[in-house]
Design an enzyme around this catalytic site. Structure first.
Site, short mmCIF file in Angstrom:
data_model
loop_
_atom_site.label_atom_id
_atom_site.label_comp_id
_atom_site.label_asym_id
_atom_site.label_seq_id
_atom_site.Cartn_x
_atom_site.Cartn_y
_atom_site.Cartn_z
N LYS A 112 58.84 -90.68 -22.47
CA LYS A 112 57.42 -90.63 -22.12
C LYS A 112 56.86 -91.98 -21.71
O LYS A 112 55.93 -92.05 -20.92
CB LYS A 112 56.60 -90.07 -23.29
CG LYS A 112 56.77 -88.57 -23.47
CD LYS A 112 55.62 -88.00 -24.28
CE LYS A 112 55.80 -86.52 -24.55
NZ LYS A 112 54.75 -85.98 -25.40
N LYS A 196 64.43 -80.02 -18.51
CA LYS A 196 63.71 -79.10 -19.38
C LYS A 196 62.48 -78.55 -18.66
O LYS A 196 61.83 -79.28 -17.91
CB LYS A 196 63.28 -79.93 -20.61
CG LYS A 196 62.72 -79.19 -21.77
CD LYS A 196 62.41 -80.17 -22.91
CE LYS A 196 61.17 -81.02 -22.63
NZ LYS A 196 60.74 -81.81 -23.79
N LYS A 199 55.47 -79.21 -19.21
CA LYS A 199 54.10 -79.26 -18.68
C LYS A 199 53.94 -80.42 -17.70
O LYS A 199 53.08 -80.39 -16.83
CB LYS A 199 53.09 -79.54 -19.81
CG LYS A 199 53.04 -78.51 -20.89
CD LYS A 199 52.09 -78.96 -22.02
CE LYS A 199 52.52 -78.33 -23.33
NZ LYS A 199 51.75 -78.66 -24.49
P1 TYM Z 1 54.82 -79.40 -27.46
O1 TYM Z 1 53.36 -79.18 -27.40
O2 TYM Z 1 55.47 -80.27 -26.44
O3 TYM Z 1 55.58 -78.00 -27.41
C1 TYM Z 1 55.20 -76.91 -28.23
C2 TYM Z 1 56.43 -76.15 -28.69
O4 TYM Z 1 57.15 -75.66 -27.56
C3 TYM Z 1 58.51 -76.08 -27.63
N1 TYM Z 1 59.01 -76.31 -26.26
C4 TYM Z 1 60.09 -75.72 -25.74
N2 TYM Z 1 60.96 -74.83 -26.26
C5 TYM Z 1 61.96 -74.40 -25.45
N3 TYM Z 1 62.12 -74.82 -24.17
C6 TYM Z 1 61.28 -75.71 -23.60
N4 TYM Z 1 61.43 -76.10 -22.34
C7 TYM Z 1 60.20 -76.20 -24.40
N5 TYM Z 1 59.18 -77.07 -24.18
C8 TYM Z 1 58.47 -77.13 -25.32
C9 TYM Z 1 58.47 -77.36 -28.43
O5 TYM Z 1 59.73 -77.67 -28.99
C10 TYM Z 1 57.43 -77.03 -29.47
O6 TYM Z 1 58.00 -76.26 -30.51
N6 TYM Z 1 55.39 -82.80 -31.10
C11 TYM Z 1 55.16 -81.38 -30.85
C12 TYM Z 1 53.88 -80.86 -31.49
C13 TYM Z 1 53.80 -81.13 -32.96
C14 TYM Z 1 54.54 -80.49 -33.99
C15 TYM Z 1 54.08 -81.08 -35.21
C16 TYM Z 1 55.53 -79.52 -34.01
C17 TYM Z 1 52.96 -82.01 -33.53
N7 TYM Z 1 53.12 -81.99 -34.89
C18 TYM Z 1 54.60 -80.69 -36.44
C19 TYM Z 1 56.06 -79.13 -35.27
C20 TYM Z 1 55.59 -79.72 -36.45
C21 TYM Z 1 55.06 -81.15 -29.36
O7 TYM Z 1 54.75 -82.04 -28.62
O8 TYM Z 1 55.24 -79.88 -28.93
#
Ligand code: TYM
Length: 334
Positions: A112, A196, A199
């Site tokens: 990032k 991957k 967004k």
């Molecule tokens: P975020 O917002 O990027 O994504 C949300 C969830 O979607 C999953 N994900 C995917 N799964 C499969 N294939 C993909 N291409 C894909 N893109 C995203 C992510 O793994 C996630 O489960 N850091 C985290 C948010 C967070 C969090 C937490 C998660 C903050 N605190 C505590 C668990 C526990 C994030 O940026 O997810």
């Protein structure tokens, strides 16, 4: 007792990777009867610039996605992270537990921050520590996420272990189990089988958004990159075919069947036959979610009630934990 926790960042449109890697699995866990804490990670979102005029709407959109994907606010706690002060408080304390060397290894920060590390926010660097606070604050036992969060979840365990040891409170923070192995742990871009679905990909053709209408979904799947070979009869035949493997994985995850079962049905057929079937399945599966999201977004009062109630219920669990932490650390308590 089990306690499931996960979060989604409030930073723009949700896509099929978020749905299959996270949202759909939360609902399955809830329906097994496990208590679920699910939040909108707005504190995490501002580690990169977010337009203040849009952030609240993005938060409501994630909340709408939780509800539309089948989470029941009577059983699951759905809340905005920033509405529970304890997240920020514990994050600071854990910043003093985590080591620089641990954070230096985080690949998501490297991706990032890219070539401009010195211009990234300090928050982006310490982002995984806030994530550890999110999880430990609720003494979560299981954390369902996509595979991309695996390293952050391992760091959370390291931080919990060091806190417990440093302060001589064995087991105070239970080590949470990462559940990163769902049916579609890493959904790939429709344009590039080695990237991957994300967004932040500049090409909208690379992903299916939860707000896409049926025609858009059909057209994106039709244009998805593939190779000229027909689908193989067995999984080994997908080993060197990233794009084909991704589409087969999507079909399996959407239909709740194994990839083997998909190949039993479509093995030997070309993408001319498989893509329309996948598109129809995707439209059928997503249409009710999309429609319910639209309905909720048009009536934000309902979402706001859920978030307010969720924040109160979350704080009731989190506040006593942060109080215990302050006592353990030795802060003045009067
Ligand atoms: P975020 O917002 O990027 O994504 C949300 C969830 O979607 C999953 N994900 C995917 N799964 C499969 N294939 C993909 N291409 C894909 N893109 C995203 C992510 O793994 C996630 O489960 N850091 C985290 C948010 C967070 C969090 C937490 C998660 C903050 N605190 C505590 C668990 C526990 C994030 O940026 O997810």
């Amino acid at each position: 007792p089990r306690r499931i926790l996960s979060g989604i960042q409030a930073s723009g449109a949700l896509h099929l990777g978020n749905y299959l890697g996270a949202l759909k699995r939360f609902t399955a866990l809830q329906d097994q009867g496990a208590p679920c804490f699910l939040f909108v990670a707005d504190l995490h979102a501002i580690t990169v610039w977010q337009d203040p005029a849009l952030l609240a709407a993005q938060t409501r959109e994630i909340a709408a996605a939780y509800l539309a994907s089948g989470l029941d606010p009577a059983r699951s706690v759905i809340f905005p992270q920033s509405a529970v002060r304890a997240h920020s408080e514990l994050a600071w304390i854990l910043n003093c537990t985590a080591r620089l060397g641990w954070l230096d290894r985080m690949t998501q920060f490297k991706e990032k921050s890219g070539k401009h590390k010195e211009r990234s926010s300090v928050g982006l660097y310490t982002y995984p520590v806030l994530q550890a606070a999110d999880i430990l604050l609720y003494k979560a036992t299981e954390v369902p996420t996509g595979e991309d969060q695996k390293q952050h979840l391992e760091l959370t365990r390291d931080i919990a272990g060091k806190f417990n040891t440093d302060f001589g409170v064995p087991g105070f923070f239970p080590l949470p189990e990462p559940l990163t192995q769902g049916p579609a742990p890493r959904v790939m871009s429709l344009r590039d089988g080695s990237a991957k679905m994300s967004k932040s990909d500049p090409s909208d053709q690379s992903r299916i958004n939860l707000t896409d209408d049926a025609d858009t979904i059909v057209s994106k799947i039709k244009k998805a990159r593939t190779d000229p070979e027909p689908l193989p009869e067995t999984l080994d035949g997908l080993a060197e075919r990233a794009e084909a493997r991704n589409l087969v994985t999507l079909y399996a995850a959407l239909a709740d069947i194994s990839r083997e079962a998909v190949l039993e049905q479509f093995g030997g057929q070309g993408f001319g036959a498989f893509k329309p079937a996948l598109a129809e399945l995707a439209v059928q599966s997503l249409a009710p979610v999309t429609a319910e999201m639209r309905r909720l977004m048009a009536a934000p009062d309902e979402i706001d009630r859920v978030l307010k109630d969720g924040a109160e219920r979350a704080a009731a669990v989190a506040d006593p934990v942060v109080d215990d932490v302050k006592r353990i650390v030795g802060f003045w308590r009067g």
